[in-house]
Design a protein around this motif. Sequence first.
Motif, short mmCIF file in Angstrom:
data_model
loop_
_atom_site.label_atom_id
_atom_site.label_comp_id
_atom_site.label_asym_id
_atom_site.label_seq_id
_atom_site.Cartn_x
_atom_site.Cartn_y
_atom_site.Cartn_z
N GLN A 83 0.85 -1.18 0.00
CA GLN A 83 0.00 0.00 0.00
C GLN A 83 0.89 1.24 0.00
O GLN A 83 2.05 1.20 0.42
CB GLN A 83 -0.91 0.00 1.23
N GLU A 85 0.83 3.71 1.89
CA GLU A 85 1.25 4.06 3.25
C GLU A 85 2.50 3.28 3.66
O GLU A 85 3.29 3.76 4.50
CB GLU A 85 0.10 3.78 4.22
N ASP A 86 2.70 2.09 3.08
CA ASP A 86 3.90 1.31 3.41
C ASP A 86 5.16 2.06 3.02
O ASP A 86 6.18 2.00 3.72
CB ASP A 86 3.85 -0.05 2.69
N PHE A 88 5.46 5.39 2.74
CA PHE A 88 5.60 6.50 3.69
C PHE A 88 6.20 6.02 5.01
O PHE A 88 7.08 6.66 5.58
CB PHE A 88 4.24 7.17 3.94
N ASN A 89 5.71 4.88 5.48
CA ASN A 89 6.19 4.34 6.75
C ASN A 89 7.66 3.95 6.66
O ASN A 89 8.43 4.14 7.62
CB ASN A 89 5.35 3.13 7.17
N LYS A 166 -2.71 12.90 -4.88
CA LYS A 166 -2.68 12.53 -3.46
C LYS A 166 -1.28 12.76 -2.88
O LYS A 166 -1.13 13.30 -1.77
CB LYS A 166 -3.09 11.06 -3.28
N GLU A 170 0.28 15.59 0.01
CA GLU A 170 1.10 15.18 1.16
C GLU A 170 2.47 15.86 1.14
O GLU A 170 3.36 15.52 1.92
CB GLU A 170 1.29 13.66 1.16
#
Length: 246
Positions: A83, A85-86, A88-89, A166, A170
């Motif tokens: 994903q 978000e992975d 970003f993490n 998106k 950010e």
Amino acid sequence: MEFNDEFIYGKHSVLSYLSSGKQVNKLFLQKGLAGEQIGSIMDLVRRNGIVFQEVPKSKLDEMSDGGNHQGVVVATPPFEYSQLEDAFNLARSQDEDLFLIILDGIEDPHNLGSIIRTADAVGVHGIIIPKRRAVGLTNVVAKTSTGAIEHVPIIRVTNLSQTIQKLQSEGVWVFATDMIGEDMRKWNSSGPLALVIGNEGQGVSDLVAKTADGKVTIPMIGHVQSLNASVAAAVLMYEVARNRLK
């Protein structure tokens, strides 16, 4: 279930797999086929936005290696997609500015595998690919990446332009590769950044190019003013990494 390389086939097996919610590369359906189970399969395909194609029976015979495919075959990724978000993490965990690669319609699995390999070498936090009209994760991609596929999140999205918007929301700057753009030697590649690499023949699509914040070009003095997609990606990735590698 019946597995043959990256394929699942047979009405019951395919229906069970689709119902599980696991990831699908593409569904292949025999032309003119109908029936209750086929209807149920297509309901799931449409509901989940799965890419499908109607093909002759001979194509399914080849994909299933002569197995009892009953007119339906699903191609599955050998590796699970990540994903957004992975990525970003991963950047946060390493205390680094986000660095993403966006591939706009790369079709050659060897190119994708090579790009993944270089991305791992320079510390890219994720690679974004589209669901349609592009190669997905296959065994050829995995083999060409020489194991890097295990370390770089590969994110598959439905709409690249929306994904870029998106990212921009950010605080990520998005640059598309182009024959006419800012010379990479003068390019400010600091901060959270995503780099778009275009299709092998057509380059970056117009809509994606318009959505990007800017364009960057690789200076060339030779007679052939183009580079292989994976080579161009590698040159630009190292240009970004030049100021980031610890």
